[in-house]
Write a protein that holds these residues in place. Structure first.
Motif, PDB file in Angstrom:
ATOM      1  N   TRP A 129    -133.325 -57.275  29.918  1.00  0.00           N
ATOM      2  CA  TRP A 129    -134.497 -58.144  29.755  1.00  0.00           C
ATOM      3  C   TRP A 129    -135.080 -58.006  28.355  1.00  0.00           C
ATOM      4  CZ3 TRP A 129    -136.906 -56.074  34.897  1.00  0.00           C
ATOM      5  CH2 TRP A 129    -136.324 -56.739  35.981  1.00  0.00           C
ATOM      6  N   ILE A 130    -135.213 -56.780  27.897  1.00  0.00           N
ATOM      7  CA  ILE A 130    -135.794 -56.539  26.574  1.00  0.00           C
ATOM      8  C   ILE A 130    -134.933 -57.184  25.491  1.00  0.00           C
ATOM      9  CG2 ILE A 130    -136.275 -54.750  24.857  1.00  0.00           C
ATOM     10  CD1 ILE A 130    -137.137 -52.941  27.215  1.00  0.00           C
ATOM     11  N   GLU A 131    -133.631 -56.989  25.569  1.00  0.00           N
ATOM     12  CA  GLU A 131    -132.751 -57.560  24.551  1.00  0.00           C
ATOM     13  C   GLU A 131    -132.768 -59.086  24.601  1.00  0.00           C
ATOM     14  OE1 GLU A 131    -128.896 -55.822  24.742  1.00  0.00           O
ATOM     15  OE2 GLU A 131    -129.625 -53.786  24.370  1.00  0.00           O
ATOM     16  N   GLN A 132    -132.883 -59.646  25.793  1.00  0.00           N
ATOM     17  CA  GLN A 132    -132.955 -61.106  25.917  1.00  0.00           C
ATOM     18  C   GLN A 132    -134.219 -61.644  25.251  1.00  0.00           C
ATOM     19  OE1 GLN A 132    -132.507 -62.602  29.917  1.00  0.00           O
ATOM     20  NE2 GLN A 132    -133.382 -64.580  29.414  1.00  0.00           N
ATOM     21  N   VAL A 133    -135.332 -60.967  25.454  1.00  0.00           N
ATOM     22  CA  VAL A 133    -136.592 -61.408  24.857  1.00  0.00           C
ATOM     23  C   VAL A 133    -136.556 -61.266  23.335  1.00  0.00           C
ATOM     24  CG1 VAL A 133    -139.015 -60.739  24.620  1.00  0.00           C
ATOM     25  CG2 VAL A 133    -138.043 -61.055  26.876  1.00  0.00           C
ATOM     26  N   LEU A 134    -135.866 -60.243  22.846  1.00  0.00           N
ATOM     27  CA  LEU A 134    -135.784 -60.015  21.400  1.00  0.00           C
ATOM     28  C   LEU A 134    -134.697 -60.840  20.721  1.00  0.00           C
ATOM     29  CD1 LEU A 134    -136.110 -56.116  21.227  1.00  0.00           C
ATOM     30  CD2 LEU A 134    -137.854 -57.797  20.591  1.00  0.00           C
ATOM     31  N   GLU A 135    -133.858 -61.496  21.476  1.00  0.00           N
ATOM     32  CA  GLU A 135    -132.703 -62.197  20.910  1.00  0.00           C
ATOM     33  C   GLU A 135    -133.070 -63.140  19.763  1.00  0.00           C
ATOM     34  OE1 GLU A 135    -128.889 -62.693  20.175  1.00  0.00           O
ATOM     35  OE2 GLU A 135    -129.675 -61.334  21.713  1.00  0.00           O
ATOM     36  N   PRO A 136    -134.181 -63.894  19.839  1.00  0.00           N
ATOM     37  CA  PRO A 136    -134.505 -64.805  18.734  1.00  0.00           C
ATOM     38  C   PRO A 136    -134.733 -64.113  17.390  1.00  0.00           C
ATOM     39  CG  PRO A 136    -135.699 -65.444  20.709  1.00  0.00           C
ATOM     40  CD  PRO A 136    -135.079 -64.108  20.994  1.00  0.00           C
ATOM     41  N   VAL A 137    -135.037 -62.809  17.394  1.00  0.00           N
ATOM     42  CA  VAL A 137    -135.273 -62.119  16.120  1.00  0.00           C
ATOM     43  C   VAL A 137    -134.141 -61.155  15.775  1.00  0.00           C
ATOM     44  CG1 VAL A 137    -137.774 -62.311  16.328  1.00  0.00           C
ATOM     45  CG2 VAL A 137    -136.632 -60.267  17.202  1.00  0.00           C
ATOM     46  N   ARG A 138    -133.059 -61.195  16.530  1.00  0.00           N
ATOM     47  CA  ARG A 138    -131.958 -60.268  16.256  1.00  0.00           C
ATOM     48  C   ARG A 138    -131.456 -60.415  14.820  1.00  0.00           C
ATOM     49  NH1 ARG A 138    -127.915 -57.470  19.245  1.00  0.00           N
ATOM     50  NH2 ARG A 138    -128.650 -58.337  21.232  1.00  0.00           N
ATOM     51  N   ALA A 139    -131.352 -61.664  14.351  1.00  0.00           N
ATOM     52  CA  ALA A 139    -130.824 -61.900  13.008  1.00  0.00           C
ATOM     53  C   ALA A 139    -131.756 -61.377  11.915  1.00  0.00           C
ATOM     54  CB  ALA A 139    -130.570 -63.393  12.802  1.00  0.00           C
ATOM     55  N   GLN A 140    -133.031 -61.172  12.249  1.00  0.00           N
ATOM     56  CA  GLN A 140    -133.990 -60.684  11.257  1.00  0.00           C
ATOM     57  C   GLN A 140    -133.973 -59.162  11.128  1.00  0.00           C
ATOM     58  OE1 GLN A 140    -137.975 -62.374  11.774  1.00  0.00           O
ATOM     59  NE2 GLN A 140    -137.098 -63.995  13.055  1.00  0.00           N
ATOM     60  N   LEU A 141    -133.320 -58.487  12.063  1.00  0.00           N
ATOM     61  CA  LEU A 141    -133.325 -57.031  12.096  1.00  0.00           C
ATOM     62  C   LEU A 141    -131.925 -56.490  11.854  1.00  0.00           C
ATOM     63  CD1 LEU A 141    -135.455 -56.593  15.351  1.00  0.00           C
ATOM     64  CD2 LEU A 141    -136.290 -56.452  13.000  1.00  0.00           C
ATOM     65  N   SER A 142    -131.852 -55.331  11.240  1.00  0.00           N
ATOM     66  CA  SER A 142    -130.558 -54.669  11.136  1.00  0.00           C
ATOM     67  C   SER A 142    -130.145 -54.226  12.540  1.00  0.00           C
ATOM     68  CB  SER A 142    -130.660 -53.447  10.224  1.00  0.00           C
ATOM     69  OG  SER A 142    -131.412 -52.423  10.862  1.00  0.00           O
ATOM     70  N   PRO A 143    -128.860 -53.992  12.780  1.00  0.00           N
ATOM     71  CA  PRO A 143    -128.442 -53.525  14.109  1.00  0.00           C
ATOM     72  C   PRO A 143    -129.170 -52.261  14.548  1.00  0.00           C
ATOM     73  CG  PRO A 143    -126.538 -54.238  12.849  1.00  0.00           C
ATOM     74  CD  PRO A 143    -127.703 -54.258  11.896  1.00  0.00           C
ATOM     75  N   THR A 144    -129.368 -51.334  13.615  1.00  0.00           N
ATOM     76  CA  THR A 144    -130.076 -50.101  13.960  1.00  0.00           C
ATOM     77  C   THR A 144    -131.525 -50.383  14.322  1.00  0.00           C
ATOM     78  OG1 THR A 144    -128.658 -48.765  12.531  1.00  0.00           O
ATOM     79  CG2 THR A 144    -130.809 -47.842  13.110  1.00  0.00           C
ATOM     80  N   ALA A 145    -132.168 -51.258  13.558  1.00  0.00           N
ATOM     81  CA  ALA A 145    -133.562 -51.595  13.835  1.00  0.00           C
ATOM     82  C   ALA A 145    -133.695 -52.311  15.174  1.00  0.00           C
ATOM     83  CB  ALA A 145    -134.123 -52.460  12.713  1.00  0.00           C
ATOM     84  N   PHE A 146    -132.738 -53.178  15.494  1.00  0.00           N
ATOM     85  CA  PHE A 146    -132.786 -53.891  16.775  1.00  0.00           C
ATOM     86  C   PHE A 146    -132.691 -52.904  17.936  1.00  0.00           C
ATOM     87  CE2 PHE A 146    -131.113 -56.253  20.365  1.00  0.00           C
ATOM     88  CZ  PHE A 146    -131.858 -57.420  20.336  1.00  0.00           C
ATOM     89  N   ARG A 147    -131.751 -51.963  17.846  1.00  0.00           N
ATOM     90  CA  ARG A 147    -131.613 -50.957  18.910  1.00  0.00           C
ATOM     91  C   ARG A 147    -132.866 -50.099  19.008  1.00  0.00           C
ATOM     92  NH1 ARG A 147    -126.468 -50.529  16.601  1.00  0.00           N
ATOM     93  NH2 ARG A 147    -127.055 -48.593  15.528  1.00  0.00           N
ATOM     94  N   ARG A 148    -133.444 -49.793  17.845  1.00  0.00           N
ATOM     95  CA  ARG A 148    -134.626 -48.937  17.828  1.00  0.00           C
ATOM     96  C   ARG A 148    -135.815 -49.619  18.500  1.00  0.00           C
ATOM     97  NH1 ARG A 148    -134.884 -47.771  12.499  1.00  0.00           N
ATOM     98  NH2 ARG A 148    -136.499 -49.282  11.974  1.00  0.00           N
ATOM     99  N   VAL A 149    -136.044 -50.896  18.193  1.00  0.00           N
ATOM    100  CA  VAL A 149    -137.192 -51.578  18.786  1.00  0.00           C
ATOM    101  C   VAL A 149    -136.973 -51.806  20.279  1.00  0.00           C
ATOM    102  CG1 VAL A 149    -136.416 -53.940  18.291  1.00  0.00           C
ATOM    103  CG2 VAL A 149    -138.845 -53.458  18.474  1.00  0.00           C
ATOM    104  N   ALA A 150    -135.736 -52.081  20.683  1.00  0.00           N
ATOM    105  CA  ALA A 150    -135.455 -52.249  22.114  1.00  0.00           C
ATOM    106  C   ALA A 150    -135.711 -50.944  22.864  1.00  0.00           C
ATOM    107  CB  ALA A 150    -134.015 -52.713  22.318  1.00  0.00           C
TER     108      ALA A 150
END
Length: 204
Positions: A129-150
């Motif tokens: 659910w969290i990753e789905q909600v964050l999907e629109p900003v995935r391209a704005q974050l580095s892979p590490t940052a995306f995992r960290r915020v999730a």
């Protein structure tokens, strides 16, 4: 320990989902099934079923939540990433409150069960659910940052967050909801303000 292969990880998720769906079907038929009955319904070996759900309490608590899980993603209508996360946290908080006893049972039985380093993790539904909600900003974050915020957002939702805010901090239901949503918004705002790995690199 070597990382689990994607193929094996996906197979575990499918097996777990099959067991939960089978339990849900039996529950909607008015049956309170045993783990063995769920395994038979899911066409999964009983030994495998017990590896995923050592007790019927754990299985039925998780299955009951699965029956209401569809409402979570259906309520996410915002386009702004901070508002999307706020909607998610609010919705999960409501679901957690309605299913509090089942969730407390799930936590207890999970903690009491023997650890299996190769077994499935809890929280797969929540992280999806969290990753789905964050999907629109995935391209704005580095892979590490995306995992960290999730991962950080996982701290703000679910029964574990409620235990901390209500049982430990002594907040009311409304206060716990407001605090968890406030923290979640701060996490997303901070991630978007620092979309790379600069913060952790400076702290290392």
């Amino acid at each position: 320990m070597a990382a689990e292969s994607p193929v094996l990880s996906n197979q575990r998720r499918r097996t777990r989902a099959a067991l939960l769906q089978a339990a849900g079907r039996l529950l909607t038929q008015g049956v309170t099934p045993t783990v063995a009955q769920v395994a038979d319904e899911a066409l999964v070996s009983r030994r495998t079923a017990y590896r995923y759900f050592p007790t019927a309490d754990q299985l039925l608590a998780d299955a009951a939540l699965e029956l209401t899980a569809g409402e979570v993603t259906s309520r996410i209508t915002a386009t702004d990433p901070v508002d999307r996360v706020d909607e998610l946290v609010s919705t999960i908080n409501q679901m957690t409150l309605r299913n509090e006893q089942s969730l407390r049972t799930l936590v207890r039985t999970t903690l009491d069960a023997p650890r299996d380093a190769d077994g499935p993790r809890r929280g797969l539904r929540r992280m999806a659910w969290i990753e789905q909600v964050l999907e629109p900003v995935r391209a704005q974050l580095s892979p590490t940052a995306f995992r960290r915020v999730a991962a950080a957002l996982a701290l703000t939702v679910g029964i574990e967050a409620r235990l901390s805010l209500v049982d430990v901090a002594g907040l009311t239901d409304d206060e716990a909801d407001l605090v968890s949503r406030w923290v979640a918004r701060i996490i997303v705002q901070a991630a978007l303000a620092d979309p790379g790995d600069a913060t952790l690199a400076q702290e290392a």
